[in-house]
Design an enzyme around this catalytic site. Structure first.
Site, PDB file in Angstrom:
ATOM      1  N   CYS A  98       0.866  -1.181   0.000  1.00 48.52           N
ATOM      2  CA  CYS A  98       0.000   0.000   0.000  1.00 48.52           C
ATOM      3  C   CYS A  98       0.902   1.230   0.000  1.00 48.52           C
ATOM      4  O   CYS A  98       1.766   1.359   0.881  1.00 48.52           O
ATOM      5  CB  CYS A  98      -0.888  -0.019   1.244  1.00 48.52           C
ATOM      6  SG  CYS A  98      -1.807   1.495   1.577  1.00 48.52           S
ATOM      7  N   CYS A 209      -1.263   3.763  -6.842  1.00 44.03           N
ATOM      8  CA  CYS A 209      -1.987   3.109  -5.747  1.00 44.03           C
ATOM      9  C   CYS A 209      -2.174   1.665  -6.177  1.00 44.03           C
ATOM     10  O   CYS A 209      -2.501   1.396  -7.343  1.00 44.03           O
ATOM     11  CB  CYS A 209      -3.333   3.780  -5.494  1.00 44.03           C
ATOM     12  SG  CYS A 209      -4.405   2.894  -4.338  1.00 44.03           S
TER      13      CYS A 209
END
Length: 284
Positions: A98, A209
């Protein structure tokens, strides 16, 4: 003000002391993956190709998603809670899959657990800048990732090689979290948030992302016949994780397909969605 903040962070990191894992690392242990939800599955998918014989435990923290809109201290707290769980399961390596959690927590985790092979993820600016020198490159990322010092440092490293334009994408990861990866609503999002940045000089879009690779097919359809490459850091991160494990002689020596355990803080509905996302074909 920024210098004072950086000095404060530096002092905080210096004060951290290593903590024992409480167990011995072994090639037979699984590899842990964590993400704020579904996004890290895009990295896990590549890691399983790079290390098909390894066992993996993936924990998605969808109950606390999105991380990208939370204060940094809260992101760090959520990340550490998941990491503590994985360490209690006895893992031999860890991927913080992440971008937001990487920016907020990886430096501290490396200081706390220096013996643990650990990788974070960052937007794939290096391959983009090397492939398209002097051209314009868009970086789609959460607002929190774009605001982080780590991202600004990465930007500064390559700003003389290419024209890099951050594109804040608040709310985009939620499409993946909800399993809504196709449809007119997503097309409308791309037009609203990305349309104003698109012109002939744009040669690449970095998916900053880990959720965004699951939207590649719809994004490619939105781009139409534009000659724009889509890049993400999933494969590079997976190769780096393998390298770090190999460096410490922690790779499995037996061949065969490894196991996979999928967990999610939001329950069984999300683990079912995770299985569906993992089964999707890659779209280049």
């Amino acid at each position: 003000m920024r210098q004072e903040l950086e000095d404060g962070i530096s002092k905080e990191l210096t004060a951290l002391k290593p903590v024992s894992l409480g167990y011995e690392l072994s090639p037979d242990l699984p590899i842990g993956f964590m993400d704020s939800g579904m996004g890290g599955l895009s990295v896990l998918r590549e890691a399983r190709k790079v290390m098909p014989e390894e066992d993996f435990i993936y924990f998605g923290d969808s109950a606390n998603a999105p991380y990208g809109t939370k204060p940094e201290e809260e992101i760090r707290r959520c990340t550490f809670q998941v990491v503590d769980y994985l360490l209690n399961r006895k893992i031999k390596g860890l991927a913080i899959a992440c971008n937001t959690a990487t920016s907020a927590a990886v430096a501290r985790l490396r200081l706390l657990y220096p013996e643990l092979p650990l990788v974070g993820i960052e937007p794939a600016l290096k391959p983009a800048a090397e492939r398209f020198p002097g051209k314009e490159i868009l970086v789609m990322a959460t607002p929190m990732t774009i605001e982080q010092e780590k991202f600004h440092n990465l930007l500064a490293r390559y700003e003389n090689q290419a024209k890099i334009v951050p594109v804040p994408c608040a709310g985009l990861m939620e499409f993946v979290e909800q399993g809504s990866i196709y449809g007119d609503e997503l097309d409308g999002y791309f037009e609203e948030h990305l349309g104003k940045y698109m012109h002939d000089d744009v040669k690449a879009i970095v998916l900053g992302c880990t959720h965004y690779p699951f939207l590649k097919k719809q994004l490619r359809a939105y781009l139409g016949d534009r000659d724009v490459q889509l890049l993400d850091g999933s494969l590079g991160t997976s190769r780096e994780l393998r390298r770090r494990l190999e460096e410490k002689h922690l790779l499995k020596t037996k061949s065969g397909e490894g196991s996979l355990e999928l967990l999610n803080s939001a329950g069984e509905e999300k683990t079912t969605l995770a299985k569906k996302l993992l089964a999707l074909p890659n779209v280049e």
